[in-house]
Design an enzyme around this catalytic site. Sequence first.
Site, short mmCIF file in Angstrom:
data_model
loop_
_atom_site.label_atom_id
_atom_site.label_comp_id
_atom_site.label_asym_id
_atom_site.label_seq_id
_atom_site.Cartn_x
_atom_site.Cartn_y
_atom_site.Cartn_z
N HIS B 7 -9.72 -1.97 12.69
CA HIS B 7 -8.50 -2.15 13.57
C HIS B 7 -7.73 -0.86 13.57
O HIS B 7 -7.88 -0.01 12.68
CB HIS B 7 -7.69 -3.34 13.02
CG HIS B 7 -7.35 -3.02 11.35
ND1 HIS B 7 -7.69 -3.44 10.49
CD2 HIS B 7 -5.84 -2.39 11.00
CE1 HIS B 7 -7.00 -3.06 9.42
NE2 HIS B 7 -6.11 -2.56 9.81
N HIS B 79 -1.58 3.11 11.14
CA HIS B 79 -2.78 3.62 10.66
C HIS B 79 -4.10 3.37 11.46
O HIS B 79 -4.13 2.35 12.48
CB HIS B 79 -2.94 3.17 8.99
CG HIS B 79 -3.22 1.52 8.89
ND1 HIS B 79 -1.98 1.12 8.71
CD2 HIS B 79 -4.18 0.80 8.95
CE1 HIS B 79 -2.49 -0.43 8.68
NE2 HIS B 79 -3.75 -0.58 8.50
N GLU B 130 -7.13 3.71 6.45
CA GLU B 130 -7.43 2.76 5.67
C GLU B 130 -9.18 2.59 5.80
O GLU B 130 -9.70 2.71 6.67
CB GLU B 130 -6.98 1.50 6.03
CG GLU B 130 -7.12 0.29 5.14
CD GLU B 130 -6.52 -1.15 5.63
OE1 GLU B 130 -6.24 -0.94 6.93
OE2 GLU B 130 -6.59 -1.91 4.78
#
Lengths: 141, 141
Positions: B7, B79, B130
């Site tokens: 994502h 992010h 991430e």
Amino acid sequence: MLGRINHIAIAVPDIAAASATYRDTLGAKVSAPQLLPEHGVTVVFIELPNTKVELLEPLGDASPISAFLAKNPDGGMHHICYEVDDLMAARDRLIEAGARVLGNGEPKIGAHGKPVLFLHPKDFFGTLIELEQSADVSTAV
Amino acid sequence: MLGRINHIAIAVPDIAAASATYRDTLGAKVSAPQLLPEHGVTVVFIELPNTKVELLEPLGDASPISAFLAKNPDGGMHHICYEVDDLMAARDRLIEAGARVLGNGEPKIGAHGKPVLFLHPKDFFGTLIELEQSADVSTAV
């Protein structure tokens, strides 16, 4: 309206160093740099299984990413590009909804050779959105 | 090492308004908001054909995105989350390469119920990355 994410663009001050980090430290597949003087950027593609990241470094005196890097000297996420089936219909719908299309509102040919438009980040919660005419024009008729 | 993009996260000051914009103006499929007090965020998923965007709004007094929104009051891209086959091997490789893993270096259980780590944006050209343990653990053995 929004289709697949074509790419996420990341502006960097040093594309050679960033390419090395993505390739060597993050273990990603990184293309050779391409100079696109008509777009004011040097670009490198990072191919992921489901989409791609583009690293952008300013090229020339009037690069569209120079101001962003002046504000974010380390670099940072610059825009998200979504594919749409019908770019002109998308533009008309967005303008009708009160969103601002950057430039003169007419599509330009983007870095991938397809028509693109950019939307004002103030209208989309701080995110610069690029819309790109999808390759599959059959659904746009 | 880097797998698919799980994502792209966008922090917004008002997730109801942002959800309405993505749904009504951009014509995207937007989920109902989920409150994740243990992560300090309310989250909405925007499902695209090849990946997803997550809208994040701070929840509670110690939200990890409050400082970002103080600097970027309109919101902005926060992010990128990449899947990796073996999160612990990825961590060790990154630390060996000199990259900083945020927190105490131990994975936490992320918003999707899978182990995650965050990497210092200063080591990755201003992008907060991430890493999430991929669902396919067979390749991690």
